[in-house]
Design an enzyme around this catalytic site. Structure first.
Site, PDB file in Angstrom:
ATOM      1  N   LYS A  13      27.646  53.542  47.422  1.00  0.00           N
ATOM      2  CA  LYS A  13      27.148  54.611  46.545  1.00  0.00           C
ATOM      3  C   LYS A  13      25.626  54.777  46.710  1.00  0.00           C
ATOM      4  CE  LYS A  13      28.617  52.575  42.781  1.00  0.00           C
ATOM      5  NZ  LYS A  13      29.254  51.359  43.310  1.00  0.00           N
ATOM      6  N   ARG A  88      31.252  54.475  34.006  1.00  0.00           N
ATOM      7  CA  ARG A  88      32.008  53.315  34.466  1.00  0.00           C
ATOM      8  C   ARG A  88      33.129  52.945  33.509  1.00  0.00           C
ATOM      9  NH1 ARG A  88      27.762  50.830  37.770  1.00  0.00           N
ATOM     10  NH2 ARG A  88      28.517  48.913  38.698  1.00  0.00           N
ATOM     11  N   ARG A 127      24.229  41.918  51.726  1.00  0.00           N
ATOM     12  CA  ARG A 127      23.278  42.992  51.392  1.00  0.00           C
ATOM     13  C   ARG A 127      21.864  42.447  51.184  1.00  0.00           C
ATOM     14  NH1 ARG A 127      24.447  46.941  46.529  1.00  0.00           N
ATOM     15  NH2 ARG A 127      24.698  44.981  45.417  1.00  0.00           N
ATOM     16  N   ARG A 162      20.116  40.471  45.777  1.00  0.00           N
ATOM     17  CA  ARG A 162      20.313  40.675  44.340  1.00  0.00           C
ATOM     18  C   ARG A 162      20.973  39.452  43.709  1.00  0.00           C
ATOM     19  NH1 ARG A 162      22.831  46.597  43.330  1.00  0.00           N
ATOM     20  NH2 ARG A 162      24.188  45.361  41.993  1.00  0.00           N
ATOM     21  N   ARG A 173      32.757  41.306  39.401  1.00  0.00           N
ATOM     22  CA  ARG A 173      32.462  42.744  39.419  1.00  0.00           C
ATOM     23  C   ARG A 173      33.650  43.540  39.939  1.00  0.00           C
ATOM     24  NH1 ARG A 173      27.407  42.282  43.001  1.00  0.00           N
ATOM     25  NH2 ARG A 173      27.327  44.557  43.052  1.00  0.00           N
TER      26      ARG A 173
HETATM   27  P1  AP5 Z   1      25.351  49.883  48.634  1.00  0.00           P
HETATM   28  O1  AP5 Z   1      25.030  51.262  49.078  1.00  0.00           O
HETATM   29  O2  AP5 Z   1      24.265  49.047  48.068  1.00  0.00           O
HETATM   30  O3  AP5 Z   1      26.630  49.907  47.649  1.00  0.00           O
HETATM   31  P2  AP5 Z   1      26.750  50.340  46.120  1.00  0.00           P
HETATM   32  O4  AP5 Z   1      28.045  51.071  46.001  1.00  0.00           O
HETATM   33  O5  AP5 Z   1      25.519  51.023  45.655  1.00  0.00           O
HETATM   34  O6  AP5 Z   1      26.934  48.893  45.484  1.00  0.00           O
HETATM   35  P3  AP5 Z   1      26.296  48.258  44.153  1.00  0.00           P
HETATM   36  O7  AP5 Z   1      26.462  46.775  44.276  1.00  0.00           O
HETATM   37  O8  AP5 Z   1      24.944  48.778  43.914  1.00  0.00           O
HETATM   38  O9  AP5 Z   1      27.286  48.766  43.118  1.00  0.00           O
HETATM   39  P4  AP5 Z   1      27.509  48.165  41.750  1.00  0.00           P
HETATM   40  O10 AP5 Z   1      28.310  49.232  41.145  1.00  0.00           O
HETATM   41  O11 AP5 Z   1      28.105  46.813  41.724  1.00  0.00           O
HETATM   42  O12 AP5 Z   1      26.022  47.891  41.216  1.00  0.00           O
HETATM   43  P5  AP5 Z   1      25.109  48.674  40.194  1.00  0.00           P
HETATM   44  O13 AP5 Z   1      23.712  48.462  40.570  1.00  0.00           O
HETATM   45  O14 AP5 Z   1      25.593  50.041  39.981  1.00  0.00           O
HETATM   46  O15 AP5 Z   1      25.999  49.120  49.896  1.00  0.00           O
HETATM   47  C1  AP5 Z   1      26.371  47.760  49.826  1.00  0.00           C
HETATM   48  C2  AP5 Z   1      26.080  47.055  51.162  1.00  0.00           C
HETATM   49  O16 AP5 Z   1      26.945  47.563  52.164  1.00  0.00           O
HETATM   50  C3  AP5 Z   1      24.650  47.239  51.694  1.00  0.00           C
HETATM   51  O17 AP5 Z   1      24.240  46.051  52.292  1.00  0.00           O
HETATM   52  C4  AP5 Z   1      24.801  48.356  52.744  1.00  0.00           C
HETATM   53  O18 AP5 Z   1      23.834  48.259  53.768  1.00  0.00           O
HETATM   54  C5  AP5 Z   1      26.210  48.100  53.271  1.00  0.00           C
HETATM   55  N1  AP5 Z   1      26.910  49.318  53.671  1.00  0.00           N
HETATM   56  C6  AP5 Z   1      26.864  50.548  53.087  1.00  0.00           C
HETATM   57  N2  AP5 Z   1      27.672  51.409  53.734  1.00  0.00           N
HETATM   58  C7  AP5 Z   1      28.271  50.708  54.750  1.00  0.00           C
HETATM   59  C8  AP5 Z   1      29.210  51.042  55.760  1.00  0.00           C
HETATM   60  N3  AP5 Z   1      29.703  52.281  55.871  1.00  0.00           N
HETATM   61  N4  AP5 Z   1      29.588  50.061  56.614  1.00  0.00           N
HETATM   62  C9  AP5 Z   1      29.079  48.811  56.528  1.00  0.00           C
HETATM   63  N5  AP5 Z   1      28.184  48.441  55.589  1.00  0.00           N
HETATM   64  C10 AP5 Z   1      27.778  49.377  54.709  1.00  0.00           C
HETATM   65  O19 AP5 Z   1      25.415  47.859  38.853  1.00  0.00           O
HETATM   66  C11 AP5 Z   1      24.999  46.531  38.707  1.00  0.00           C
HETATM   67  C12 AP5 Z   1      25.314  46.038  37.310  1.00  0.00           C
HETATM   68  O20 AP5 Z   1      24.600  46.824  36.336  1.00  0.00           O
HETATM   69  C13 AP5 Z   1      26.772  46.135  36.875  1.00  0.00           C
HETATM   70  O21 AP5 Z   1      27.509  44.998  37.290  1.00  0.00           O
HETATM   71  C14 AP5 Z   1      26.632  46.212  35.341  1.00  0.00           C
HETATM   72  O22 AP5 Z   1      26.371  44.947  34.814  1.00  0.00           O
HETATM   73  C15 AP5 Z   1      25.378  47.055  35.172  1.00  0.00           C
HETATM   74  N6  AP5 Z   1      25.676  48.496  35.066  1.00  0.00           N
HETATM   75  C16 AP5 Z   1      25.218  49.488  35.886  1.00  0.00           C
HETATM   76  N7  AP5 Z   1      25.694  50.682  35.508  1.00  0.00           N
HETATM   77  C17 AP5 Z   1      26.487  50.450  34.419  1.00  0.00           C
HETATM   78  C18 AP5 Z   1      27.281  51.274  33.603  1.00  0.00           C
HETATM   79  N8  AP5 Z   1      27.378  52.598  33.826  1.00  0.00           N
HETATM   80  N9  AP5 Z   1      27.966  50.691  32.580  1.00  0.00           N
HETATM   81  C19 AP5 Z   1      27.892  49.369  32.337  1.00  0.00           C
HETATM   82  N10 AP5 Z   1      27.157  48.520  33.094  1.00  0.00           N
HETATM   83  C20 AP5 Z   1      26.465  49.054  34.122  1.00  0.00           C
HETATM   84 MG    MG Z   2      24.055  50.586  44.135  1.00  0.00          MG
END
Ligand code: AP5
Ligand code: MG
Ligand code: ZN
Length: 215
Positions: A13, A88, A127, A162, A173
């Site tokens: 994402k 979410r 990552r 992270r 997660r």
């Molecule tokens: P990346 O692009 O970083 O993936 P992402 O989908 O953004 O993953 P996140 O870990 O950021 O998602 P998340 O939902 O767990 O975390 P968030 O910060 O939202 O890509 C991942 C890796 O893969 C990278 O190394 C990249 O280089 C590689 N990659 C990408 N594309 C690729 C491909 N095609 N092929 C190979 N490799 C590839 O949330 C974190 C925490 O915050 C949550 O756990 C929760 O506690 C809290 N939180 C955030 N939002 C909310 C909400 N709305 N409600 C409640 N809690 C929330």
């Molecule tokens: Mg992200």
């Protein structure tokens, strides 16, 4: 265009949102990034949300919805925005509908980046994220390495791993995603807003698929 990016942790994402920002000129709103920035600044909200994030649990709905409501009231969103990591839960999706209804606006598409769980674990375990929150570029030690080890290609800052990118928290997660967030797929399908995109393959190719899905 008001786009929701749906998908499991590590589905890409953030990676895709950063590319869409350049292409469409609309901002990315990532609730995860907002919470990490708040923690870096040491605000009470940052300290509160950290306890949930470190365990891989969701931050409580009222906190998240408050933050998004405030962000969506800002004046830089005339051309639209991309929501990354929000909504979410069903409660968050319904709250978003209310906010938009009050603004006389609507979501254009909910794009699901579809990636199997085992691939997600691999992506998250390797990552690396840029420490400069204004940049926030993402790399992967195997799939998308930076040119210089530990240094961001985009801005030259240090890369870090992270806190929640360890095997135990990643599994948590994934469970949370499958139980609490995956039901949103049906929610947006029922509104005819869902666009499912195959999330396996080269980053550029997935970007092309997303562009097609929102055209
Ligand atoms: P990346 O692009 O970083 O993936 P992402 O989908 O953004 O993953 P996140 O870990 O950021 O998602 P998340 O939902 O767990 O975390 P968030 O910060 O939202 O890509 C991942 C890796 O893969 C990278 O190394 C990249 O280089 C590689 N990659 C990408 N594309 C690729 C491909 N095609 N092929 C190979 N490799 C590839 O949330 C974190 C925490 O915050 C949550 O756990 C929760 O506690 C809290 N939180 C955030 N939002 C909310 C909400 N709305 N409600 C409640 N809690 C929330
Ligand atoms: Mg992200
Ligand atoms: Zn950077």
């Amino acid at each position: 265009m008001r786009i929701i990016l749906l998908g499991g942790p590590g589905s890409g994402k953030g990676t895709q949102a950063k590319m869409l920002v350049d292409k469409l000129g609309i901002p990315q709103i990532s609730t995860g990034d907002i919470f990490r920035a708040a923690l870096k600044e040491g605000t009470p909200m940052g300290l509160k949300t950290k306890t949930f994030m470190d365990k891989g649990e969701l931050v409580p709905d009222d906190v998240v919805i408050g933050v998004v409501e405030e962000r969506l009231a800002k004046p830089d969103l005339d051309k639209g925005y991309m929501l990354d990591g929000f909504p979410r839960t069903l409660a968050q999706a319904k709250a978003l509908d209310k906010i938009l209804e009050n603004q006389g606006k609507a979501i254009s598409h909910a794009v699901l980046v579809d990636v199997p769980d085992e691939e997600l674990v691999k992506r998250l375990s390797g990552r690396r994220t840029c420490r400069n929150s204004a940049c926030g570029a993402m790399f992967h030690v195997m799939f998308n390495p930076s040119k210089k080890d530990g240094i961001c290609d985009a801005c030259g800052s240090e890369l870090y791993q992270r806190n929640d990118d360890n095997e135990k928290t990643i599994r948590e997660r994934l469970g949370v995603y499958n139980n609490q967030t995956a039901p949103l797929i049906q929610y947006y399908e029922a509104k005819s807003l869902l666009r499912k995109v195959e999330g396996l393959g080269p980053i550029e190719q997935i970007f092309g698929r997303i562009e097609q899905a929102i055209a």
